[in-house]
Write an enzyme that holds these catalytic residues in place. Sequence first.
Site, PDB file in Angstrom:
ATOM      1  N   ARG A   1     -67.717 -53.035 -48.000  1.00  0.00           N
ATOM      2  CA  ARG A   1     -68.008 -51.395 -48.320  1.00  0.00           C
ATOM      3  C   ARG A   1     -68.815 -50.534 -47.661  1.00  0.00           C
ATOM      4  NH1 ARG A   1     -68.830 -48.504 -53.068  1.00  0.00           N
ATOM      5  NH2 ARG A   1     -66.339 -49.639 -53.644  1.00  0.00           N
TER       6      ARG A   1
ATOM      7  N   TYR B   1     -64.572 -28.998 -34.029  1.00  0.00           N
ATOM      8  CA  TYR B   1     -63.828 -29.299 -33.758  1.00  0.00           C
ATOM      9  C   TYR B   1     -62.711 -28.927 -34.894  1.00  0.00           C
ATOM     10  CZ  TYR B   1     -60.158 -32.675 -35.007  1.00  0.00           C
ATOM     11  OH  TYR B   1     -59.148 -33.383 -35.505  1.00  0.00           O
TER      12      TYR B   1
ATOM     13  N   ASP C   1     -72.515 -33.670 -32.829  1.00  0.00           N
ATOM     14  CA  ASP C   1     -71.729 -34.596 -32.227  1.00  0.00           C
ATOM     15  C   ASP C   1     -71.613 -34.541 -31.115  1.00  0.00           C
ATOM     16  OD1 ASP C   1     -69.086 -34.863 -31.942  1.00  0.00           O
ATOM     17  OD2 ASP C   1     -67.977 -34.200 -34.104  1.00  0.00           O
TER      18      ASP C   1
ATOM     19  N   LYS D   1     -62.525 -41.658 -29.452  1.00  0.00           N
ATOM     20  CA  LYS D   1     -62.555 -41.355 -28.332  1.00  0.00           C
ATOM     21  C   LYS D   1     -62.962 -42.259 -27.333  1.00  0.00           C
ATOM     22  CE  LYS D   1     -61.117 -37.695 -30.751  1.00  0.00           C
ATOM     23  NZ  LYS D   1     -59.355 -37.455 -31.473  1.00  0.00           N
TER      24      LYS D   1
HETATM   25  O1  7XF Z   1     -61.615 -38.187 -37.115  1.00  0.00           O
HETATM   26  P1  7XF Z   1     -61.354 -38.385 -35.619  1.00  0.00           P
HETATM   27  O2  7XF Z   1     -61.889 -40.012 -36.081  1.00  0.00           O
HETATM   28  O3  7XF Z   1     -60.082 -37.781 -35.526  1.00  0.00           O
HETATM   29  O4  7XF Z   1     -62.909 -37.231 -35.342  1.00  0.00           O
HETATM   30  C1  7XF Z   1     -62.972 -35.690 -35.236  1.00  0.00           C
HETATM   31  C2  7XF Z   1     -63.411 -35.098 -33.688  1.00  0.00           C
HETATM   32  C3  7XF Z   1     -64.888 -35.222 -34.628  1.00  0.00           C
HETATM   33  N1  7XF Z   1     -65.383 -34.357 -33.728  1.00  0.00           N
HETATM   34  C4  7XF Z   1     -64.918 -34.107 -32.162  1.00  0.00           C
HETATM   35  C5  7XF Z   1     -65.424 -33.570 -31.356  1.00  0.00           C
HETATM   36  C6  7XF Z   1     -63.274 -34.538 -32.087  1.00  0.00           C
HETATM   37  O5  7XF Z   1     -62.855 -34.171 -30.750  1.00  0.00           O
HETATM   38  C7  7XF Z   1     -63.193 -35.203 -33.327  1.00  0.00           C
HETATM   39  C8  7XF Z   1     -61.564 -34.914 -33.413  1.00  0.00           C
HETATM   40  N2  7XF Z   1     -60.485 -34.813 -32.024  1.00  0.00           N
HETATM   41  C9  7XF Z   1     -59.376 -34.388 -32.029  1.00  0.00           C
HETATM   42  C10 7XF Z   1     -58.841 -33.772 -30.759  1.00  0.00           C
HETATM   43  O6  7XF Z   1     -60.120 -32.379 -30.567  1.00  0.00           O
HETATM   44  O7  7XF Z   1     -57.878 -33.878 -29.885  1.00  0.00           O
HETATM   45  C11 7XF Z   1     -58.827 -35.130 -32.745  1.00  0.00           C
HETATM   46  C12 7XF Z   1     -56.858 -34.328 -32.645  1.00  0.00           C
HETATM   47  S1  7XF Z   1     -56.432 -33.030 -34.057  1.00  0.00           S
END
Ligand code: 7XF
Length: 386
Positions: free
Chosen positions: A47, A100, A174, A199
């Site tokens: 952890r 997001y 971010d 991503k």
């Molecule tokens: O916890 P995750 O790995 O899903 O990431 C969260 C996240 C953080 N920052 C940005 C700019 C993001 O786009 C995301 C996740 N976004 C996806 C989307 O916009 O499609 C999640 C699908 S609901």
Amino acid sequence: METNNSMDFATRQIHVGKEPDQYGALVPPIYMTSTFESVTPQYAYSRISNPSLTVVEKKMASLEGGEAALATASGMGAISSALWTALNAGEELVSSDTVYGCTFSLLKEHLPRFGVKVTFVDMTQVENVVKALTDKTTVVYLETPCNPTLKILDIAAICKAVHAYNPAIKVIVDNTFNSPYVQTPLALGADVVVHSATKYINGHGDVLAGFIVGKEDFLQKCRVIGLKDMTGSVMSPMTAFLVARGLKTLDVRMEKHCANAMKLARFLQGHPAVEKVNYPGLEDFEGHEIARAQMKLFGGMMAIELKGTREQIGEALKKFKVCTLAVSLGDAETLVEHPATMTHSTYTAEDLKAAGISEGMVRISVGLEGIDDLIGDFKAVLDTLI
Ligand code: 7XF
């Protein structure tokens, strides 16, 4: 091989973080263990740290130009671990109004439950950020390009203005939409970078993963407070292995995502069912000049405004044959989604309006397929709307 930060991005994405192996394995082994015999002070319990995670942490620190990085179980794990570490009750956070959907929910609904005041502003005007700062502000939070509208924010100008007000305020950016191949916010004055490595960083749609990158002292706090004691949002060694594998091709993948996106944007601009194309690479897009200055390429993400009713657009989106109607982004597959009802369903109608997310907006994560097949698929679907 020995690496250093003056080496090419391509060399670092492949080689940084590898340690000599007792059997000479080319690929670092997966240390699938929760605990460690007390043989080295570096590792005690997974952890806190694990050798498989160290490999990808070193890679991400190098690629983002940070002193250190911390691997987490997801992007939300990175964001929450960083914010729980940085914030105390009674303090204030200023956020971009377009982030997001789950980040928005965390900031709008949940941080206030713990005594943190959050103010949302349109950060395209830097004076809006400055006006929102008070002597209690400790964090400024933004994404650029913003999810899902692709609005571009001037990282260097925002960091300069915030740090002139109070150098102790942490600007957290971010960088998920770009990856460090396209944009490095720390070099533009940001204090901390967070990522959903689900991503582009991993790039193959098969894991959830995240990173925090920044100064050694803050990252150590994120590790032993935010991650260890508060969120427990730890990346698994198997995920670290897959992320390291994905990272080896980050530059070539980004080059093709961006080249495909530019060609698709030009096609969509000329289609009669399309009202507007939000793509940073288009000369008439609002943030184009800032994007040109702070991004190496214009990215693989875009949002289009379609003509038609919500029902017509909903029906049309079901007709893709090459693209997939799905949330997420940065994969080899082209993904298409409807932000108002999918990724940004945490926004109220009022919040959607303030952020410029319309009913007709469709977000596209342009994949690595042949561009003619993608254009053909979009043409067939969009022709049903005219
Ligand atoms: O916890 P995750 O790995 O899903 O990431 C969260 C996240 C953080 N920052 C940005 C700019 C993001 O786009 C995301 C996740 N976004 C996806 C989307 O916009 O499609 C999640 C699908 S609901």
